[in-house]
Design a protein around this motif. Structure first.
Motif, short mmCIF file in Angstrom:
data_model
loop_
_atom_site.label_atom_id
_atom_site.label_comp_id
_atom_site.label_asym_id
_atom_site.label_seq_id
_atom_site.Cartn_x
_atom_site.Cartn_y
_atom_site.Cartn_z
N GLY A 10 -9.98 35.95 98.27
CA GLY A 10 -9.88 34.50 98.28
C GLY A 10 -10.95 33.89 99.18
N GLN A 11 -10.89 32.59 99.31
CA GLN A 11 -11.87 31.88 100.12
C GLN A 11 -11.15 30.81 100.92
OE1 GLN A 11 -15.23 32.61 99.90
NE2 GLN A 11 -16.02 31.02 101.26
N ILE A 12 -11.22 30.90 102.25
CA ILE A 12 -10.70 29.81 103.07
C ILE A 12 -11.62 28.62 102.89
CG2 ILE A 12 -10.19 29.00 105.41
CD1 ILE A 12 -9.51 31.84 106.19
N ILE A 26 -6.57 27.81 100.96
CA ILE A 26 -7.23 29.02 100.46
C ILE A 26 -7.35 28.95 98.94
CG2 ILE A 26 -7.10 31.52 100.29
CD1 ILE A 26 -5.64 31.53 102.94
N GLU A 27 -8.55 29.15 98.46
CA GLU A 27 -8.81 29.18 97.01
C GLU A 27 -8.74 30.60 96.51
OE1 GLU A 27 -11.95 27.00 94.08
OE2 GLU A 27 -12.80 28.09 95.77
N VAL A 28 -8.12 30.77 95.34
CA VAL A 28 -7.91 32.11 94.78
C VAL A 28 -8.40 32.14 93.33
CG1 VAL A 28 -5.92 32.51 96.27
CG2 VAL A 28 -5.58 31.55 93.99
N PRO A 29 -8.58 33.34 92.75
CA PRO A 29 -8.97 33.43 91.34
C PRO A 29 -7.94 32.78 90.42
CG PRO A 29 -9.32 35.53 92.46
CD PRO A 29 -8.55 34.66 93.40
N SER A 30 -8.38 32.31 89.28
CA SER A 30 -7.51 31.66 88.31
C SER A 30 -6.36 32.59 87.91
CB SER A 30 -8.32 31.27 87.07
OG SER A 30 -7.48 30.68 86.10
N GLY A 31 -5.14 32.07 87.93
CA GLY A 31 -3.96 32.82 87.52
C GLY A 31 -3.32 33.64 88.63
N TYR A 32 -3.97 33.74 89.78
CA TYR A 32 -3.45 34.60 90.85
C TYR A 32 -2.10 34.12 91.38
CZ TYR A 32 -3.43 37.47 95.08
OH TYR A 32 -3.10 38.38 96.06
N LEU A 33 -1.88 32.83 91.33
CA LEU A 33 -0.65 32.27 91.90
C LEU A 33 0.47 32.09 90.88
CD1 LEU A 33 -2.32 29.51 94.12
CD2 LEU A 33 -1.41 31.72 94.89
N ASP A 34 0.28 32.58 89.65
CA ASP A 34 1.25 32.35 88.59
C ASP A 34 2.64 32.89 88.92
OD1 ASP A 34 -0.73 31.11 87.19
OD2 ASP A 34 -0.98 32.68 85.68
N ALA A 43 -0.43 38.46 102.35
CA ALA A 43 -1.20 38.99 103.46
C ALA A 43 -2.65 38.52 103.34
CB ALA A 43 -1.15 40.51 103.47
N ILE A 44 -3.17 37.94 104.43
CA ILE A 44 -4.53 37.43 104.46
C ILE A 44 -5.27 38.15 105.57
CG2 ILE A 44 -5.96 35.35 104.70
CD1 ILE A 44 -3.35 33.79 103.98
N GLN A 45 -6.27 38.94 105.20
CA GLN A 45 -6.98 39.78 106.17
C GLN A 45 -6.01 40.67 106.95
OE1 GLN A 45 -10.03 39.57 104.87
NE2 GLN A 45 -11.04 39.42 106.86
N GLY A 46 -4.92 41.06 106.27
CA GLY A 46 -3.95 41.95 106.87
C GLY A 46 -2.83 41.28 107.62
N ALA A 47 -2.84 39.95 107.71
CA ALA A 47 -1.80 39.21 108.43
C ALA A 47 -0.87 38.52 107.45
CB ALA A 47 -2.43 38.18 109.37
N CYS A 48 0.43 38.78 107.57
CA CYS A 48 1.42 38.20 106.66
C CYS A 48 1.60 36.72 106.95
CB CYS A 48 2.75 38.93 106.85
SG CYS A 48 4.09 38.29 105.82
N MET A 49 1.39 35.89 105.92
CA MET A 49 1.53 34.45 106.04
C MET A 49 2.43 33.90 104.93
SD MET A 49 -0.19 33.54 108.69
CE MET A 49 -1.09 34.62 109.82
N THR A 50 2.93 32.69 105.11
CA THR A 50 3.85 32.07 104.16
C THR A 50 3.16 30.95 103.40
OG1 THR A 50 5.74 32.55 105.60
CG2 THR A 50 6.04 30.86 103.91
N ALA A 51 3.22 31.03 102.07
CA ALA A 51 2.65 29.98 101.23
C ALA A 51 3.54 28.74 101.29
CB ALA A 51 2.52 30.47 99.79
N THR A 52 2.96 27.59 101.66
CA THR A 52 3.76 26.38 101.85
C THR A 52 3.44 25.28 100.85
OG1 THR A 52 2.14 25.50 103.44
CG2 THR A 52 3.96 26.82 104.32
N GLN A 53 2.35 25.44 100.08
CA GLN A 53 1.97 24.38 99.14
C GLN A 53 1.00 24.94 98.12
OE1 GLN A 53 0.18 21.04 101.11
NE2 GLN A 53 -0.13 19.86 99.24
N ASP A 75 -9.63 31.60 111.20
CA ASP A 75 -9.84 30.31 111.84
C ASP A 75 -11.06 29.55 111.34
OD1 ASP A 75 -11.67 32.07 112.84
OD2 ASP A 75 -11.42 31.49 114.95
N LYS A 76 -11.67 30.03 110.25
CA LYS A 76 -12.85 29.35 109.73
C LYS A 76 -13.03 29.66 108.25
CE LYS A 76 -15.70 33.15 111.42
NZ LYS A 76 -16.81 33.55 112.33
N VAL A 77 -13.85 28.87 107.57
CA VAL A 77 -14.06 29.08 106.14
C VAL A 77 -14.77 30.42 105.92
CG1 VAL A 77 -14.15 26.61 105.66
CG2 VAL A 77 -16.26 27.84 106.19
N GLY A 78 -14.49 31.01 104.76
CA GLY A 78 -15.11 32.28 104.42
C GLY A 78 -14.20 33.12 103.56
#
Length: 205
Positions: A10-12, A26-34, A43-53, A75-78
């Motif tokens: 993905g891309q922050i 965070i932007e993801v490939p098409s269909g990834y969030l279906d 998990a983002i870079q190995g850290a478990c996070m919660t999708a809120t929106q 903590d930054k785009v990339g």
């Protein structure tokens, strides 16, 4: 729970201050969030996070100051490695991963393996000294969310040196191919090793 098998890069797109933490988009490939719902873990870079929106091919999350203090790369785009939470009927292609970063290491060496026509690279990481008891030859380690096999360990005065061999597929399918000497990386030790160490510690008292 996760497996350490990256399912997308993905891309922050933005990291805005929210309280003492950050609000990430965070932007993801098409269909990834279906098949992802609000409140699901990713998990983002190995850290478990919660999708809120959700908004099209993007999702949002809030990350606390505590998480920011214990991780890097959030903590930054990339580009970032992504993995959806493990389902009970999924294949366990890597190993059991909690998504809780145990420490931040530093890339000491990253270069093609000499005399290797296959195209693999040697990744050498200086891990925090306190993680040494959990790192073993042919054991597992998570680097920026990727399940990898330890090929060699060596302890120094201030760190545990870990050698890992990366095949071309891993370099192409994760963000690890972008690493360079001096970069900081998120590390998680093997979950089973952590519990075994705790049991032995308790029995020794």
């Amino acid at each position: 729970m996760f497996t350490g098998i990256i399912t997308a890069i993905g891309q922050i797109k933005s990291a805005q201050t929210k309280g003492d933490g950050l609000h990430l988009i965070i932007e993801v490939p098409s269909g990834y969030l279906d098949d992802v719902a609000l409140g699901d873990s990713i998990a983002i870079q190995g850290a478990c996070m919660t999708a809120t929106q959700f908004d099209g091919n993007t999702f949002a999350l809030d990350i606390s100051r505590e998480s920011l203090n214990k991780t890097v790369g959030l903590d930054k785009v990339g580009p970032v490695n992504l993995e959806k939470a493990l389902r009970l009927n999924d294949r366990l292609g890597g190993h059991l991963v909690s998504g809780h970063v145990d420490g931040v290491g530093e890339v000491a060496h990253f270069a093609p393996v000499a005399q290797d026509s296959y195209g693999s690279w040697l990744l050498r990481i200086e891990a925090p000294k306190e993680l040494a008891p959990f790192l073993a030859y042919k054991g597992s380690i998570v680097v920026n969310g990727v399940s990898l096999t330890v090929n060699k360990t060596e302890e120094s005065a201030n760190a545990c040196i870990v050698d890992i061999n990366l095949i071309p597929h891993t370099l192409q399918s994760t963000t690890l191919g972008n690493l360079k000497q001096g970069d900081a990386v998120n590390l998680e030790v093997d979950l089973i090793a952590r519990y075994v160490a705790r049991m032995l510690e308790t029995q020794a008292k």
